[in-house]
Scaffold this active site. Sequence first.
Site, mmCIF file in Angstrom:
data_model
loop_
_atom_site.group_PDB
_atom_site.id
_atom_site.type_symbol
_atom_site.label_atom_id
_atom_site.label_comp_id
_atom_site.label_asym_id
_atom_site.label_seq_id
_atom_site.Cartn_x
_atom_site.Cartn_y
_atom_site.Cartn_z
ATOM 1 C CG LEU A 118 -1.585 -8.234 -6.970
ATOM 2 C CD1 LEU A 118 -0.705 -9.203 -6.220
ATOM 3 C CD2 LEU A 118 -0.790 -7.530 -8.066
ATOM 4 C CG ASN B 168 -2.727 -1.057 -13.303
ATOM 5 O OD1 ASN B 168 -2.646 -1.165 -12.078
ATOM 6 N ND2 ASN B 168 -2.059 -1.846 -14.127
ATOM 7 C CD GLU C 277 5.283 1.810 -8.893
ATOM 8 O OE1 GLU C 277 4.927 1.031 -9.766
ATOM 9 O OE2 GLU C 277 5.219 1.537 -7.676
ATOM 10 C CG ASP D 291 -0.524 -5.284 -16.889
ATOM 11 O OD1 ASP D 291 -1.101 -4.548 -16.081
ATOM 12 O OD2 ASP D 291 0.129 -6.287 -16.556
ATOM 13 C CG HIS E 3 2.689 -2.976 -15.076
ATOM 14 N ND1 HIS E 3 2.115 -4.094 -14.495
ATOM 15 C CD2 HIS E 3 3.788 -3.411 -15.720
ATOM 16 C CE1 HIS E 3 2.854 -5.155 -14.792
ATOM 17 N NE2 HIS E 3 3.871 -4.768 -15.543
ATOM 18 C CB ILE F 68 -10.682 -4.556 -13.607
ATOM 19 C CG1 ILE F 68 -9.693 -4.058 -12.549
ATOM 20 C CG2 ILE F 68 -11.916 -3.682 -13.634
ATOM 21 C CD1 ILE F 68 -10.210 -4.066 -11.122
ATOM 22 N N GLY G 33 0.780 -1.236 0.000
ATOM 23 C CA GLY G 33 0.000 0.000 0.000
ATOM 24 C C GLY G 33 0.809 1.281 0.000
ATOM 25 C CB SER G 34 4.356 2.169 -0.614
ATOM 26 O OG SER G 34 4.596 1.848 -1.960
ATOM 27 C CG ASN G 35 2.351 3.266 -5.654
ATOM 28 O OD1 ASN G 35 2.783 4.275 -6.201
ATOM 29 N ND2 ASN G 35 2.990 2.096 -5.694
HETATM 30 C C1 GAR Z 1 3.714 -1.288 -7.376
HETATM 31 O O1 GAR Z 1 5.052 -1.361 -7.794
HETATM 32 C C2 GAR Z 1 2.788 -1.364 -8.574
HETATM 33 O O2 GAR Z 1 3.311 -0.786 -9.726
HETATM 34 C C3 GAR Z 1 2.681 -2.868 -8.749
HETATM 35 O O3 GAR Z 1 2.561 -3.360 -7.440
HETATM 36 C C4 GAR Z 1 3.331 -2.525 -6.563
HETATM 37 C C5 GAR Z 1 2.480 -2.185 -5.384
HETATM 38 O O4 GAR Z 1 3.259 -1.583 -4.372
HETATM 39 N N1 GAR Z 1 1.569 -3.225 -9.565
HETATM 40 C C6 GAR Z 1 1.585 -4.273 -10.366
HETATM 41 O O5 GAR Z 1 2.532 -5.019 -10.462
HETATM 42 C C7 GAR Z 1 0.303 -4.440 -11.180
HETATM 43 N N2 GAR Z 1 0.486 -5.420 -12.203
HETATM 44 P P1 GAR Z 1 2.554 -0.872 -3.152
HETATM 45 O O6 GAR Z 1 1.560 -1.875 -2.549
HETATM 46 O O7 GAR Z 1 3.659 -0.562 -2.220
HETATM 47 O O8 GAR Z 1 1.857 0.348 -3.659
#
Ligand code: GAR
Length: 193
Positions: free
Chosen positions: A91, A108, A180, A151, A110, A94, A16-18
């Site tokens: 993950l 999204n 990101e 994607d 990626h 959708i 969940g950092s994003n």
């Molecule tokens: C992120 O790097 C995002 O780009 C990736 O999961 C990570 C989630 O990190 N998404 C995918 O790979 C989607 N196919 P987070 O939970 O720390 O935000």
Amino acid sequence: MENKVYKIAILASGAGSNAKNLILDSRKDSNKVYKVELVITNNKDAGVINICHQLGVPCFLWKKDSFLSPDFLINSLKNNSIDYIILAGFLLKISDKIIENFPKKIINIHPSLLPKYGGNGMYGNKVHQAVLDNKEKESGITIHFVNEHYDEGEIISQKKISLNELETINSLRERINILEHEEFPKTLRLIFK
Ligand code: GAR
């Protein structure tokens, strides 16, 4: 006239950092552009749940089935007047029905330069490992609209980084993460303007 404040729902399956970064970004200025109305996860162990508790954002745990037969989910998003659905490390696929109900309103992020290293099963460290295994000279991030294929939706923006010879999975993940966090809020703010 007052600016519209876009209401977003974040879907996240992991750390969940994003999601955290977007919540904090959305609170930054007095002239707000967007608000994280709620977060939805499909994973009871997701770090994002704690983050939401700490930051006072409603977080809901929905079972996988709710995303496959999504009428209830769609109604709930509509009842909360959600303008955009943001996938931040989500993950599950959708479903078409959600996409039909939110055309060009699902975005999204990626951790690769799509179309490279995308598709079903390509997420997180798997992406970075494949990039390193193929001795790529660069990697990066892609922010895109979600369509019915994993994607493959229209690309909104991409940012690249050059890889160095000593790059490891940890260093790559960390650099991508930083990128990101810089770019996702910026890109969303441009879309919402
Ligand atoms: C992120 O790097 C995002 O780009 C990736 O999961 C990570 C989630 O990190 N998404 C995918 O790979 C989607 N196919 P987070 O939970 O720390 O935000």
